[in-house]
Design a protein around this motif. Structure first.
Motif, mmCIF file in Angstrom:
data_model
loop_
_atom_site.group_PDB
_atom_site.id
_atom_site.type_symbol
_atom_site.label_atom_id
_atom_site.label_comp_id
_atom_site.label_asym_id
_atom_site.label_seq_id
_atom_site.Cartn_x
_atom_site.Cartn_y
_atom_site.Cartn_z
ATOM 1 N N ALA A 33 0.750 -1.355 0.011
ATOM 2 C CA ALA A 33 -0.012 -0.012 0.010
ATOM 3 C C ALA A 33 0.781 1.146 -0.139
ATOM 4 O O ALA A 33 0.438 2.330 -0.745
ATOM 5 C CB ALA A 33 -1.196 -0.092 1.091
ATOM 6 N N VAL A 34 1.984 1.246 0.874
ATOM 7 C CA VAL A 34 3.060 2.541 0.867
ATOM 8 C C VAL A 34 3.337 2.521 -0.674
ATOM 9 O O VAL A 34 3.579 3.678 -1.256
ATOM 10 C CB VAL A 34 3.968 2.398 1.866
ATOM 11 N N GLN A 35 4.012 1.310 -1.239
ATOM 12 C CA GLN A 35 4.415 1.384 -2.580
ATOM 13 C C GLN A 35 3.436 2.101 -3.517
ATOM 14 O O GLN A 35 3.737 2.894 -4.418
ATOM 15 C CB GLN A 35 4.973 0.002 -2.873
ATOM 16 N N GLU A 36 2.283 1.677 -3.443
ATOM 17 C CA GLU A 36 1.336 2.031 -4.324
ATOM 18 C C GLU A 36 0.946 3.686 -4.242
ATOM 19 O O GLU A 36 0.781 4.465 -5.138
ATOM 20 C CB GLU A 36 -0.103 1.191 -4.224
ATOM 21 N N ARG A 37 0.848 4.001 -3.286
ATOM 22 C CA ARG A 37 0.611 5.472 -2.592
ATOM 23 C C ARG A 37 1.747 6.169 -3.203
ATOM 24 O O ARG A 37 1.628 7.243 -3.680
ATOM 25 C CB ARG A 37 0.394 5.668 -1.294
ATOM 26 N N PHE A 38 3.022 5.840 -2.968
ATOM 27 C CA PHE A 38 4.278 6.510 -3.548
ATOM 28 C C PHE A 38 4.133 6.677 -4.934
ATOM 29 O O PHE A 38 4.610 7.844 -5.210
ATOM 30 C CB PHE A 38 5.523 5.686 -2.971
ATOM 31 N N PHE A 39 3.814 5.667 -5.717
ATOM 32 C CA PHE A 39 3.800 5.723 -7.069
ATOM 33 C C PHE A 39 2.763 6.763 -7.430
ATOM 34 O O PHE A 39 3.019 7.558 -8.745
ATOM 35 C CB PHE A 39 3.683 4.464 -7.905
ATOM 36 N N ALA A 40 1.499 6.798 -6.981
ATOM 37 C CA ALA A 40 0.413 7.625 -7.210
ATOM 38 C C ALA A 40 0.666 8.923 -6.815
ATOM 39 O O ALA A 40 0.581 9.904 -7.602
ATOM 40 C CB ALA A 40 -0.806 6.875 -6.708
ATOM 41 N N ASP A 41 0.967 9.228 -5.712
ATOM 42 C CA ASP A 41 0.718 10.668 -4.873
ATOM 43 C C ASP A 41 2.304 11.262 -5.086
ATOM 44 O O ASP A 41 2.187 12.382 -5.404
ATOM 45 C CB ASP A 41 0.805 10.448 -3.464
ATOM 46 N N ALA A 42 3.253 10.709 -5.171
ATOM 47 C CA ALA A 42 4.834 11.175 -5.296
ATOM 48 C C ALA A 42 5.065 11.171 -6.454
ATOM 49 O O ALA A 42 5.944 12.278 -7.220
ATOM 50 C CB ALA A 42 5.802 10.494 -4.372
ATOM 51 N N LEU A 43 4.990 10.355 -7.590
ATOM 52 C CA LEU A 43 5.494 10.055 -8.549
ATOM 53 C C LEU A 43 4.480 10.490 -9.845
ATOM 54 O O LEU A 43 4.850 10.429 -10.992
ATOM 55 C CB LEU A 43 6.040 8.771 -8.937
ATOM 56 N N GLY A 44 3.294 10.540 -9.446
ATOM 57 C CA GLY A 44 2.103 10.681 -10.372
ATOM 58 C C GLY A 44 1.986 9.533 -11.517
ATOM 59 O O GLY A 44 1.680 9.919 -12.786
ATOM 60 N N ALA A 45 2.470 8.386 -11.018
ATOM 61 C CA ALA A 45 2.262 7.033 -11.897
ATOM 62 C C ALA A 45 1.311 6.033 -11.216
ATOM 63 O O ALA A 45 1.815 5.189 -10.499
ATOM 64 C CB ALA A 45 3.622 6.556 -12.286
ATOM 65 N N SER A 46 0.235 6.363 -11.094
ATOM 66 C CA SER A 46 -0.668 5.382 -10.371
ATOM 67 C C SER A 46 -0.755 4.018 -11.064
ATOM 68 O O SER A 46 -0.692 3.808 -12.123
ATOM 69 C CB SER A 46 -2.179 5.949 -10.247
ATOM 70 N N TRP A 47 -1.014 2.884 -10.122
ATOM 71 C CA TRP A 47 -1.246 1.505 -10.671
ATOM 72 C C TRP A 47 -2.565 1.570 -11.356
ATOM 73 O O TRP A 47 -2.505 0.909 -12.295
ATOM 74 C CB TRP A 47 -1.195 0.679 -9.552
ATOM 75 N N ALA A 48 -3.398 2.455 -11.047
ATOM 76 C CA ALA A 48 -4.721 2.599 -11.620
ATOM 77 C C ALA A 48 -4.572 2.848 -13.192
ATOM 78 O O ALA A 48 -5.297 2.463 -14.209
ATOM 79 C CB ALA A 48 -5.571 3.201 -11.096
ATOM 80 N N GLU A 49 -3.542 3.803 -13.435
ATOM 81 C CA GLU A 49 -3.377 4.082 -14.887
ATOM 82 C C GLU A 49 -2.190 2.997 -15.463
ATOM 83 O O GLU A 49 -2.425 2.853 -16.894
ATOM 84 C CB GLU A 49 -2.734 5.271 -14.766
ATOM 85 N N MET A 50 -1.354 2.522 -14.802
ATOM 86 C CA MET A 50 -0.315 1.760 -15.217
ATOM 87 C C MET A 50 -0.881 0.285 -15.655
ATOM 88 O O MET A 50 -0.529 -0.154 -16.907
ATOM 89 C CB MET A 50 0.848 1.398 -14.621
ATOM 90 N N THR A 51 -1.773 -0.255 -14.879
ATOM 91 C CA THR A 51 -2.361 -1.653 -15.002
ATOM 92 C C THR A 51 -3.027 -1.829 -16.238
ATOM 93 O O THR A 51 -2.768 -2.704 -17.068
ATOM 94 C CB THR A 51 -2.908 -1.972 -13.865
ATOM 95 N N PRO A 52 -3.687 -0.826 -16.627
ATOM 96 C CA PRO A 52 -4.809 -0.941 -17.889
ATOM 97 C C PRO A 52 -3.672 -0.978 -19.170
ATOM 98 O O PRO A 52 -4.017 -1.529 -20.194
ATOM 99 C CB PRO A 52 -5.748 0.059 -17.870
ATOM 100 N N ALA A 53 -2.523 -0.131 -19.313
ATOM 101 C CA ALA A 53 -1.618 -0.101 -20.115
ATOM 102 C C ALA A 53 -0.744 -1.237 -20.160
ATOM 103 O O ALA A 53 0.276 -1.267 -21.057
ATOM 104 C CB ALA A 53 -0.816 1.142 -19.839
#
Length: 143
Positions: A33-53
């Motif tokens: 969960a920390v990793q997921e939030r880090f990618f979404a909140d700090a890096l602007g690369a959410s898993w919700a966007e990466m996964t469908p791609a």
């Protein structure tokens, strides 16, 4: 000064065993969960966007040292830094404290990968740049 990603969450009933102590596999869920939030909140690369791609950052390696138990109701404070960035991987160092007491420390490697091939891919330039902000100062020059 290097950036540190911080996240807090309270220990809930679903995290605990019958003694009211966090059951250690739940810490791995919290790390994810920390990793997921880090990618979404700090890096602007959410898993919700990466996964469908068809892209993601699966765990390549993880080591966790448990120091003290956490109990139902404790507030956990997580801190994440990036000790290294490779061509297609990055280290994540995550610590968890409660009330100033270390609960666990984690050293992990995540890999930027394509789901269809299961192969690693080089970090996109924009994502690599954002990851670099979380490197220690002495490593930013060589990233």
């Amino acid at each position: 000064m290097n950036a540190i990603f911080k996240l807090s969450r309270q220990v809930e009933f679903n995290h605990c065993d019958a003694a009211g102590i966090v059951f250690y596999p739940r810490y791995f869920e919290m790390i994810a969960a920390v990793q997921e939030r880090f990618f979404a909140d700090a890096l602007g690369a959410s898993w919700a966007e990466m996964t469908p791609a068809g892209l993601g950052t699966p765990m390549g390696e993880i080591t966790v040292r448990f120091s003290n138990p956490s109990r139902l109701g404790d507030m956990l404070d997580f801190a994440l830094v990036v000790p290294r960035i490779g061509t297609a991987s990055a280290g994540l160092d995550i610590t968890c404290h409660s009330g100033g007491e270390l609960r666990f420390s984690c050293n992990a490697t995540v890999v930027y990968a394509a789901f269809d091939t299961g192969r690693s891919l080089p970090w996109p330039a924009d994502l690599r740049t954002k990851l670099t902000e979380f490197l220690p100062e002495d490593r930013k020059k060589t990233a």
